[in-house]
Design a protein around this motif. Structure first.
Motif, PDB file in Angstrom:
ATOM      1  N   VAL A 192      81.708  20.054  26.504  1.00  0.00           N
ATOM      2  CA  VAL A 192      81.804  18.607  26.769  1.00  0.00           C
ATOM      3  C   VAL A 192      81.919  17.838  25.455  1.00  0.00           C
ATOM      4  CG1 VAL A 192      80.573  16.610  27.713  1.00  0.00           C
ATOM      5  CG2 VAL A 192      80.573  18.784  28.962  1.00  0.00           C
TER       6      VAL A 192
ATOM      7  N   GLU B  75      85.143  15.480  24.907  1.00  0.00           N
ATOM      8  CA  GLU B  75      84.940  14.044  24.721  1.00  0.00           C
ATOM      9  C   GLU B  75      85.354  13.576  23.325  1.00  0.00           C
ATOM     10  OE1 GLU B  75      83.513  11.251  26.650  1.00  0.00           O
ATOM     11  OE2 GLU B  75      84.459  12.624  28.090  1.00  0.00           O
TER      12      GLU B  75
ATOM     13  N   TRP C  28      83.540  13.779  20.629  1.00  0.00           N
ATOM     14  CA  TRP C  28      82.411  13.202  19.901  1.00  0.00           C
ATOM     15  C   TRP C  28      82.344  13.805  18.493  1.00  0.00           C
ATOM     16  CZ3 TRP C  28      79.049  14.210  24.792  1.00  0.00           C
ATOM     17  CH2 TRP C  28      79.228  13.156  25.694  1.00  0.00           C
TER      18      TRP C  28
ATOM     19  N   ALA D 214      79.854  12.775  31.716  1.00  0.00           N
ATOM     20  CA  ALA D 214      81.026  13.282  30.998  1.00  0.00           C
ATOM     21  C   ALA D 214      81.366  14.699  31.461  1.00  0.00           C
ATOM     22  CB  ALA D 214      80.763  13.264  29.494  1.00  0.00           C
TER      23      ALA D 214
ATOM     24  N   LYS E 280      83.059  14.483  34.763  1.00  0.00           N
ATOM     25  CA  LYS E 280      84.390  13.898  34.598  1.00  0.00           C
ATOM     26  C   LYS E 280      85.409  14.949  34.176  1.00  0.00           C
ATOM     27  CE  LYS E 280      85.385  11.707  30.834  1.00  0.00           C
ATOM     28  NZ  LYS E 280      85.413  10.723  29.729  1.00  0.00           N
ATOM     29  N   HIS E 281      84.995  15.895  33.371  1.00  0.00           N
ATOM     30  CA  HIS E 281      85.916  16.915  32.868  1.00  0.00           C
ATOM     31  C   HIS E 281      86.001  18.139  33.775  1.00  0.00           C
ATOM     32  CE1 HIS E 281      87.024  15.061  29.077  1.00  0.00           C
ATOM     33  NE2 HIS E 281      85.756  14.753  28.854  1.00  0.00           N
TER      34      HIS E 281
END
Length: 632
Positions: free
Chosen positions: A589, A593, A595, A614, A617-618
């Motif tokens: 993740v 994302e 990050w 998140a 969502k993925h």
């Protein structure tokens, strides 16, 4: 509809197909016990040859799967997925078939092997002549026929359905195809014997070399140096290479030969890219790989037996969730010796990889076993290996490196803070993934729960779980003997929620609490304080024993990877297929994302819901691994 003779006669027997070797073994034991000798030793020879052929394929499979040795030599860089592994599960059917054919032949005509010498030089010359003059062209023409119309659709398409070549791919075919291949193999052996030049060493040698070359061509690893063909150009027509055969699977109208490209050249089916591609791949084999993973999960071994749960030991075993099997116990001494060698070598090694949305994810492993992490004198050595793995990932250009459970132990390196503080200019982001682990555990707890019992309460995860639950007005019984550490955590909670955090020092305090969150290993005796119907959530490594039959147990926090993952062919410890530990998923993740911060040290409680959303969502999915046991 399947064609005639496409299915194997023992297809529905499963593992019991090996009973068909029983008569051979029974005959060997009978003659040994009753007559004191191996009178009908052809039975013994057949069993030895079958074992040697199986071992040869296994050794090739192990070599091909040793990614830390072969990654720069791989032709097709995709991974072996579960579908291919399942399709090739019964790859050894051909060995059983040829054993039955051989046993029938020897029974009908015992002198076939009883009256032949151990060695005959003329026999080797004869068998090579028959192979090159009869078997090679026969295989070529039969192979081309299987590439047309009905034969390809109903028979040979199965062999070509494997996306990445593997030694087991070469052995995977229909019953009819292997009957034809048995004929190709049998002609030189029978012909040599009929001419009076047969020998036992010839039979062993021909069969094992035949299998070796089949595995070589299907290995997907280029091991034949191009300098050999540069020095002796004519050899390229006498010996094919893995690159040469791989082109047959990408361009099926070319490169039909068995082992000798000469016949493709004669009948003009030789792929024009064969030599050029082989030289290119062979030249690049010794160079450092330009393929850099975006994400690395730095794993570790739990114990000696589980160290064998990797693709380069037994591929089929690694494709299933880890359990202790009898064969693994028998192999324990070998694994222990390898463990000692790994300690001396002391380098991380690549064990698996998969692709997700065009990004390569690799799993590296630190050569240390679970018990070592709890030895005070081993601390510096383990941290040094983790540090070297992080620096290696940084040099390669890896974006995220995620640490497995014990590699981020608080007492070991402060949850990864040691490395980030020591190397402030790291480009690779170090992630312990515990934020998602906490999120998975917290989302498993029913919303109507009013009280939980928490062990390992002052650990990174325990602290975050306690602070999150108290904000939900859930009373948290925190098992800890340290008043100082408890009060420090309590002060982090907003004033109005601090009363929901309660320190307890004994397991007896949870005798009426049916929701346990276990972060510290709990003995069966300690579990006895839980009331009937308790559910044990846990984030402890290794998991606690499922001792109470009147309670339920959750496995370690985990999530299933998105459906578009490619090349995943091994299970992560006890996880099901396609499921990884939450800390592994947390690193994924972090990458998806984009990050750019390190996730080390103490958890940011405010990010738990953010990371959870998140992940969903993925396409990562929560996994409920609860095992409900029958009530007493």
């Amino acid at each position: 509809m399947a064609g005639p003779l496409s299915a194997w006669p023992w297809e529905n027997l499963g593992i019991f197909k090996y009973v068909l070797y029983g008569p051979l073994l029974g005959k060997v034991l009978y003659t040994r016990i009753q007559e004191g000798s191996f009178k009908d030793d052809w039975c013994l020879h057949i069993l030895i040859i079958c074992s040697a052929r199986a071992l040869l394929h296994q050794l090739w499979s192990s070599f091909v799967s040793m990614l830390f040795l072969t990654r720069n030599r791989r032709i097709n860089r995709r991974g072996y997925d579960f579908n291919q592994i399942d399709k090739e599960w019964d790859w050894d059917n051909f060995i059983l078939l040829q054993a039955l054919i051989a046993s029938i032949s020897c029974y009908v005509y015992p002198p076939f092997i009883d009256n032949v010498p151990l060695w005959n030089t003329k026999g080797f010359i004869t068998i090579l002549t028959l192979h090159a003059g009869i078997s090679e062209p026969l295989y070529y023409f039969v192979h081309r026929r299987f590439h047309k119309g009905y034969l390809f659709t109903h028979y040979h398409s199965i062999h070509h359905s494997s996306p990445v070549l593997h030694p087991y791919t070469g052995a995977t075919a229909t019953f009819l195809e292997h009957l034809a291949l048995s004929t190709v193999i049998g002609i030189p052996i029978i012909g040599s014997h009929m001419m009076g030049y047969g020998s036992r060493s010839m039979i062993y040698g021909y069969l094992l070399v035949f299998d070796f070359l089949r595995c070589l061509g299907h290995s997907n690893v280029e091991v034949v140096p191009h300098q050999l063909f540069d020095t002796l150009p004519f050899l390229r027509y006498l010996l094919y290479t893995p690159t040469y055969h791989s082109l047959h699977h990408t361009d099926m109208d070319t490169n039909f030969c068995l082992f000798m490209p000469l016949f493709d050249a004669i009948w003009k089916t030789l792929n024009e890219k064969s030599w050029e591609l082989h030289k290119k791949l062979s030249s690049n084999a010794g160079k450092y790989s330009k393929t850099v993973p975006d994400f690395v999960f730095l794993a570790h071994v739990v114990d000696v037996t589980s160290s064998m749960h990797v693709p380069f030991v037994i591929r089929s075993y690694a494709s299933l969730p880890y359990t202790t099997r009898l064969l693994m116990i028998v192999c324990w001494p070998v694994a222990f010796i390898v463990m000692l060698m790994m300690w001396v070598w002391s380098k991380t090694f690549l064990i698996s990889f998969y692709n997700l949305r065009g990004r390569l994810h690799e799993t590296w492993s630190v050569p240390r076993f679970g018990f070592q992490y709890f030895l005070p004198f081993a601390k510096d050595g383990i941290n040094n290996q983790i540090e070297q793995a992080i620096l290696r990932a940084d040099r390669l250009g890896v974006k995220i490196i995620s640490l497995a459970a014990l590699n981020k132990n608080e007492a070991l390196n402060g949850g990864g803070t040691l490395f980030v503080n020591k190397h402030p200019n790291l480009r690779v982001r170090v992630v312990h993934g515990n934020t998602l682990t906490a999120a998975v555990i917290l989302n498993e707890i029913p919303k109507d729960v009013e009280e939980v019992f928490l062990t390992g309460a002052t650990s990174k995860l325990g602290r975050a779980i306690a602070l999150y639950l108290c904000r939900r007005r859930v009373r948290v019984l925190m098992l800890t003997l340290s008043v100082e550490r408890f009060e420090k955590i309590q002060k982090e909670a907003p004033l109005e929620y601090q009363s929901y955090l309660v320190q307890v020092t004994k397991y007896q305090a949870a005798r009426s609490c049916k929701t346990w969150i276990v972060g510290k290993w709990t003995t069966p005796r300690e579990q006895c304080w839980a009331p009937k119907g308790t559910h044990f959530h846990q984030f402890v490594v290794p998991p606690i024993l499922s001792f109470r039959r009147d309670c339920t147990y959750g496995d370690l926090a985990a999530m299933s990877l998105p459906d578009d993952v490619q090349g995943l062919g091994n299970c992560e410890y006890t996880m099901e297929r396609g499921v990884v530990h939450a800390c592994h998923a947390g690193g994924v993740v972090h990458l998806l994302e984009g990050w750019t911060h390190h996730e080390v040290g103490a958890l940011d409680v405010d990010r738990i819901d953010l990371v959870w959303n998140a992940a969903l969502k993925h396409g990562l999915k929560p996994v409920s691994n609860s095992t409900k046991l029958k009530s007493m």
